[in-house]
Design a protein around this motif. Structure first.
Motif: not given
Length: 120
Positions: A100-107
């Protein structure tokens, strides 16, 4: 499997609550995120939440209007959307994120999404 729901046509200034049901027994282990894709645009980050719900992050455009939450007992993540504007019209997707962040990488595999249309 991810199943989003709750999208519909709503007037500007209105509210919606989206839900994302996640299959599998390990939902509580995953950080989760909401993303959206407007016509002719790429998919963009909306909000993310830590695995136990203690940390949340939002895109600047929705901060103060949207709220992400989760119910680990129901394996569901929610997106409460208030004071909607026409710019919020998009297909909304949820997915697991690496962190979780302001620019997370989805998978993982994307679901079908749920359409939100805001009329002026």
């Amino acid at each position: 499997q991810l199943v989003e729901s709750g999208g519909r046509l709503v007037q500007a200034g209105g509210s919606l609550r989206l839900s994302c049901a996640v299959s599998g027994r390990t939902f509580s282990h995953y950080d989760m995120g909401w993303f959206r894709q407007a016509p002719g645009k790429g998919r963009s980050f909306v909000a993310s939440i830590g695995s136990n719900g203690d940390s949340t992050y939002y895109a600047r455009s929705v901060k103060g209007r949207f709220a992400i939450s989760r119910d680990n007992a129901k394996s569901t993540v929610y997106l409460q959307m208030n004071n909607l504007t026409v710019d919020d019209s998009a297909v909304y997707y949820c997915n697991r994120v690496e962190a979780a962040s302001n620019a997370p990488r989805a998978y993982g595999t994307w679901g079908q999404g749920t359409q939100v249309t805001v009329s002026s």
